[in-house]
Design a protein around this motif. Sequence first.
Motif, PDB file in Angstrom:
ATOM      1  N   ASN A 101       0.822  -1.207   0.000  1.00 53.23           N
ATOM      2  CA  ASN A 101       0.000   0.000   0.000  1.00 53.23           C
ATOM      3  C   ASN A 101       0.858   1.260   0.000  1.00 53.23           C
ATOM      4  O   ASN A 101       0.354   2.345  -0.267  1.00 53.23           O
ATOM      5  CB  ASN A 101      -0.995   0.002   1.165  1.00 53.23           C
ATOM      6  CG  ASN A 101      -0.340  -0.239   2.505  1.00 53.23           C
ATOM      7  OD1 ASN A 101       0.873  -0.366   2.598  1.00 53.23           O
ATOM      8  ND2 ASN A 101      -1.141  -0.326   3.550  1.00 53.23           N
ATOM      9  N   GLY A 102       2.159   1.100   0.246  1.00 53.39           N
ATOM     10  CA  GLY A 102       3.076   2.219   0.139  1.00 53.39           C
ATOM     11  C   GLY A 102       3.706   2.361  -1.231  1.00 53.39           C
ATOM     12  O   GLY A 102       4.495   3.274  -1.465  1.00 53.39           O
ATOM     13  N   GLY A 103       3.384   1.417  -2.115  1.00 54.37           N
ATOM     14  CA  GLY A 103       3.901   1.500  -3.488  1.00 54.37           C
ATOM     15  C   GLY A 103       5.174   0.723  -3.745  1.00 54.37           C
ATOM     16  O   GLY A 103       5.710   0.767  -4.856  1.00 54.37           O
ATOM     17  N   ASN A 104       5.673   0.014  -2.739  1.00 60.79           N
ATOM     18  CA  ASN A 104       6.862  -0.806  -2.971  1.00 60.79           C
ATOM     19  C   ASN A 104       6.492  -2.042  -3.769  1.00 60.79           C
ATOM     20  O   ASN A 104       5.449  -2.657  -3.536  1.00 60.79           O
ATOM     21  CB  ASN A 104       7.489  -1.215  -1.639  1.00 60.79           C
ATOM     22  CG  ASN A 104       8.039  -0.027  -0.877  1.00 60.79           C
ATOM     23  OD1 ASN A 104       8.677   0.855  -1.469  1.00 60.79           O
ATOM     24  ND2 ASN A 104       7.802   0.026   0.416  1.00 60.79           N
ATOM     25  N   THR A 105       7.352  -2.419  -4.705  1.00 61.41           N
ATOM     26  CA  THR A 105       7.071  -3.541  -5.592  1.00 61.41           C
ATOM     27  C   THR A 105       8.144  -4.616  -5.492  1.00 61.41           C
ATOM     28  O   THR A 105       9.286  -4.352  -5.101  1.00 61.41           O
ATOM     29  CB  THR A 105       6.965  -3.081  -7.054  1.00 61.41           C
ATOM     30  OG1 THR A 105       8.202  -2.467  -7.440  1.00 61.41           O
ATOM     31  CG2 THR A 105       5.838  -2.083  -7.233  1.00 61.41           C
ATOM     32  N   ASN A 106       7.748  -5.818  -5.869  1.00 62.49           N
ATOM     33  CA  ASN A 106       8.678  -6.937  -5.927  1.00 62.49           C
ATOM     34  C   ASN A 106       8.195  -7.862  -7.036  1.00 62.49           C
ATOM     35  O   ASN A 106       6.989  -8.003  -7.259  1.00 62.49           O
ATOM     36  CB  ASN A 106       8.726  -7.681  -4.594  1.00 62.49           C
ATOM     37  CG  ASN A 106       9.896  -8.638  -4.520  1.00 62.49           C
ATOM     38  OD1 ASN A 106      10.913  -8.447  -5.187  1.00 62.49           O
ATOM     39  ND2 ASN A 106       9.768  -9.671  -3.705  1.00 62.49           N
TER      40      ASN A 106
END
Length: 114
Positions: free
Chosen positions: A51-56
């Motif tokens: 929800n903070g926009g961090n991706t993996n």
Amino acid sequence: QLVESGGGLVQAGGSLRLSCAASGSIFSIGAMTWYRQAPGKQRDFVATITNGGNTNYADSVKGRFTVSRDNDKNTVYLQMNSLKVEDTAVYYCNIFTVGGRNYWGQGTQVTVSS
């Protein structure tokens, strides 16, 4: 409560964009994740966005797929470029809420032809 769309048949090298919209009854959405399952194989992780926009991303899709989300629309997207035959699978979205509830989409078929 999760509605997926955007799957289809595409030639190798082509692109598709998947969408997964959560109904208004789902609140406090946390991570939104895409998985895929090829025939006869287990369901595998593809990409996730917090929800903070961090991706993996899974190694197999890095540099080709992009996950994004629109929090106003409770929707997660998967932009898939440079598709390969081995990307053929049913793609599922998954949502975890901050409260720990877990939701799955119904799946959308992606078929990449050679």
